[in-house]
Design a protein around this motif. Structure first.
Motif, PDB file in Angstrom:
ATOM      1  N   LYS A   1      90.752  73.269 100.688  1.00 16.64           N
ATOM      2  CA  LYS A   1      91.051  72.021 100.097  1.00 16.64           C
ATOM      3  C   LYS A   1      91.922  70.971 101.062  1.00 16.64           C
ATOM      4  O   LYS A   1      91.932  70.007 101.392  1.00 16.64           O
ATOM      5  CB  LYS A   1      91.810  71.765  98.879  1.00 16.64           C
ATOM      6  CG  LYS A   1      91.826  70.576  98.085  1.00 16.64           C
ATOM      7  CD  LYS A   1      92.186  70.668  96.607  1.00 16.64           C
ATOM      8  CE  LYS A   1      91.892  69.414  95.959  1.00 16.64           C
ATOM      9  NZ  LYS A   1      91.838  69.320  94.559  1.00 16.64           N
TER      10      LYS A   1
ATOM     11  N   PRO B   1      95.095  75.291  98.186  1.00 17.89           N
ATOM     12  CA  PRO B   1      94.184  76.074  98.908  1.00 17.89           C
ATOM     13  C   PRO B   1      93.811  75.636 100.258  1.00 17.89           C
ATOM     14  O   PRO B   1      93.596  74.450 100.500  1.00 17.89           O
ATOM     15  CB  PRO B   1      92.800  76.085  97.982  1.00 17.89           C
ATOM     16  CG  PRO B   1      93.272  75.545  96.521  1.00 17.89           C
ATOM     17  CD  PRO B   1      94.657  74.595  96.880  1.00 17.89           C
ATOM     18  N   ARG B   2      93.665  76.661 101.043  1.00 15.40           N
ATOM     19  CA  ARG B   2      93.047  76.384 102.494  1.00 15.40           C
ATOM     20  C   ARG B   2      91.968  75.393 102.651  1.00 15.40           C
ATOM     21  O   ARG B   2      92.157  74.496 103.327  1.00 15.40           O
ATOM     22  CB  ARG B   2      93.053  77.901 103.271  1.00 15.40           C
ATOM     23  CG  ARG B   2      92.422  77.332 104.755  1.00 15.40           C
ATOM     24  CD  ARG B   2      92.359  78.578 105.486  1.00 15.40           C
ATOM     25  NE  ARG B   2      93.448  79.482 105.376  1.00 15.40           N
ATOM     26  CZ  ARG B   2      93.893  80.509 106.206  1.00 15.40           C
ATOM     27  NH1 ARG B   2      93.210  80.242 107.134  1.00 15.40           N
ATOM     28  NH2 ARG B   2      95.023  80.886 106.298  1.00 15.40           N
TER      29      ARG B   2
END
Length: 94
Positions: free
Chosen positions: A75, A72-73
């Motif tokens: 993260k 995910p972006r």
């Protein structure tokens, strides 16, 4: 055919290596030892030996190439020193 010190010097020049006289002598001796061993191997009768590329059988151990969810972006960006508009911010390169 043995390798001469002049040939070692020539290869060192091509490789842009600066060798000391001791290194030139050592490399000459080492290369000649390798060539002597190759001569021994060349003297072996290998007519009944099948050619091989590897001593062990090889098989493809790669996983199937299939799409999987990515990181995910949020993260991915959490450890970034700077973020701008949801992207890594890096110094400008001209």
């Amino acid at each position: 055919m043995p390798i001469s010190t002049a040939e070692v010097e020539h290869v060192a020049l091509l490789a842009r290596l600066k060798l000391s006289p001791e290194e030139k002598t050592a490399y000459t001796e080492q290369l000649n030892a390798i060539l002597e061993y190759m001569d021994k191997l060349n003297a072996l009768d290998t007519r009944d030996v099948e050619p091989t590329a590897h001593v062990l059988p090889l098989r493809n151990v790669f996983r199937d190439d299939c799409a999987r969810p990515g990181l995910p972006r949020e993260k991915a960006l959490q450890g970034a020193p700077e973020v701008s508009e949801g992207q890594f911010k890096v110094p400008r390169v001209v």
